[in-house]
Enzyme design. Structure first.
Site, mmCIF file in Angstrom:
data_model
loop_
_atom_site.group_PDB
_atom_site.id
_atom_site.type_symbol
_atom_site.label_atom_id
_atom_site.label_comp_id
_atom_site.label_asym_id
_atom_site.label_seq_id
_atom_site.Cartn_x
_atom_site.Cartn_y
_atom_site.Cartn_z
ATOM 1 C CE LYS A 44 -21.956 17.617 28.765
ATOM 2 N NZ LYS A 44 -21.194 16.693 29.622
ATOM 3 C CG ASP A 71 -22.627 16.777 33.121
ATOM 4 O OD1 ASP A 71 -23.393 16.509 34.073
ATOM 5 O OD2 ASP A 71 -22.495 16.041 32.128
ATOM 6 C CE LYS A 73 -24.080 12.829 34.655
ATOM 7 N NZ LYS A 73 -23.089 13.473 33.770
ATOM 8 C CG LEU A 74 -22.727 18.820 42.701
ATOM 9 C CD1 LEU A 74 -22.936 20.054 43.562
ATOM 10 C CD2 LEU A 74 -21.255 18.471 42.635
ATOM 11 C CG ASP A 76 -21.277 14.650 49.979
ATOM 12 O OD1 ASP A 76 -21.592 14.240 51.123
ATOM 13 O OD2 ASP A 76 -20.111 14.713 49.581
ATOM 14 C CB THR A 126 -28.261 6.812 29.583
ATOM 15 O OG1 THR A 126 -27.000 7.466 29.493
ATOM 16 C CG2 THR A 126 -29.364 7.836 29.558
ATOM 17 N NE ARG A 218 -18.249 11.277 21.283
ATOM 18 C CZ ARG A 218 -18.645 10.077 21.683
ATOM 19 N NH1 ARG A 218 -17.856 9.035 21.498
ATOM 20 N NH2 ARG A 218 -19.817 9.921 22.253
HETATM 21 O O1 C5P Z 1 -19.710 13.395 21.937
HETATM 22 P P1 C5P Z 1 -21.156 13.360 22.340
HETATM 23 O O2 C5P Z 1 -22.001 14.353 21.560
HETATM 24 O O3 C5P Z 1 -21.717 11.962 22.309
HETATM 25 O O4 C5P Z 1 -21.128 13.853 23.849
HETATM 26 C C1 C5P Z 1 -22.289 13.970 24.628
HETATM 27 C C2 C5P Z 1 -22.004 14.606 25.941
HETATM 28 O O5 C5P Z 1 -23.132 14.405 26.772
HETATM 29 C C3 C5P Z 1 -20.814 14.029 26.696
HETATM 30 O O6 C5P Z 1 -20.239 15.088 27.447
HETATM 31 C C4 C5P Z 1 -21.435 12.984 27.589
HETATM 32 O O7 C5P Z 1 -20.726 12.792 28.779
HETATM 33 C C5 C5P Z 1 -22.792 13.609 27.905
HETATM 34 N N1 C5P Z 1 -23.817 12.633 28.249
HETATM 35 C C6 C5P Z 1 -24.205 11.612 27.393
HETATM 36 N N2 C5P Z 1 -25.172 10.737 27.756
HETATM 37 C C7 C5P Z 1 -25.744 10.836 28.925
HETATM 38 C C8 C5P Z 1 -25.376 11.849 29.820
HETATM 39 C C9 C5P Z 1 -24.393 12.735 29.433
HETATM 40 O O8 C5P Z 1 -23.693 11.508 26.298
HETATM 41 N N3 C5P Z 1 -26.698 9.997 29.226
#
Ligand code: C5P
Length: 243
Positions: A44, A71, A73-74, A76, A126, A218
């Protein structure tokens, strides 16, 4: 890619684990992909990397046979969304996010046309709770209710899938029916640190709740051994399927 290919008994869990390249440079991203090796098949790319050479890097990954989730998130006017999605489809991405506004979702579905791109809708971010929605000018509406309303609209428009937090996956699956994608972030293998994620679930629980794809950043990209970390998550996912 159709859901049928991801849910066959001999499915390859690597197709369902999306590794978030949450880094600021292509060099860092390339190093992660190399270290994960063949344990990673799907990556991603979000704002952070997209605006720092990430779209070119997406092309590079696709050229290596990897799948890419943009990702972006468009949101417009319809014509702009449609033309933007057309360009993303030409790039060869597998997933693209748009905000779940009906005009935007319709335009995105129009733009992807017959390509292999799948459009994922983000219902309500979220990070927004009921008071954030009100502050943004919405008539008082609980965020959970708006998630349901938009998920139904997304389904009716024929969207390919929805991104939602893992604890919502079961409810969203009930709305979408069995054949759309549900992509869930907020995944932590047992024993891993949650970081800033407030409600985390394990890979196995997300699969059991009906997620077709998990997004993990992470716990893999910051691991001492990213390949072993990805493999451990793949094993947990497979166990959930066998249970
Ligand atoms: O590091 P981690 O596993 O928490 O990353 C989760 C990924 O999913 C990140 O790229 C974050 O931007 C994305 N994401 C999220 N929660 C959301 C939407 C997207 O953690 N509600």
């Amino acid at each position: 890619m159709s859901l049928r290919t991801v849910s066959t008994p001999v499915e390859d869990m690597r197709e369902r684990l999306i590794i978030g390249l949450d880094v600021s440079t292509v060099e860092e991203a390339r190093a992660i992909v190399e270290r994960v090796g063949d344990a990673g098949a799907f990556y991603k790319i979000g704002y952070q990397l997209a605006y720092a050479g990430g779209l070119e890097f997406a092309r590079e990954l696709i050229g290596q046979g990897k799948k890419v989730f943009l990702d972006l998130k468009l949101h417009d006017i319809a014509n702009t969304v449609e033309q933007g999605v057309r360009s993303v489809a030409r790039l060869g991405a597998t997933f693209l996010t748009v905000h779940a506004y009906p005009q935007t979702m319709r335009a995105a579905m129009q733009g992807k046309a017959e390509s292999s791109l799948n459009i994922l809708a983000v219902t309500v971010l979220t990070s927004y709770d009921d008071s954030d929605l009100e502050e943004a000018g919405y008539a008082p509406v609980p965020a959970a209710e708006l998630v349901v309303r938009r998920a139904k609209q997304a389904r009716d428009i024929g969207i390919d899938g929805i991104v939602c937090a893992a604890p919502e996956a079961q409810r969203v699956r009930a709305i979408l029916g069995p054949d759309r994608f549900i992509v869930t972030p907020g995944i932590r293998p047992a024993g891993a640190e949650a970081g800033d994620q407030k409600r985390v679930v394990t890979p196995a629980d997300a699969i059991r709740a009906g997620a077709t794809h998990l997004v993990v950043a992470r716990p893999i990209i910051k691991a001492a051994d990213p390949r072993a970390a990805a493999q451990a998550i793949l094993d947990e996912m497979s166990q959930a399927r066998q249970a």
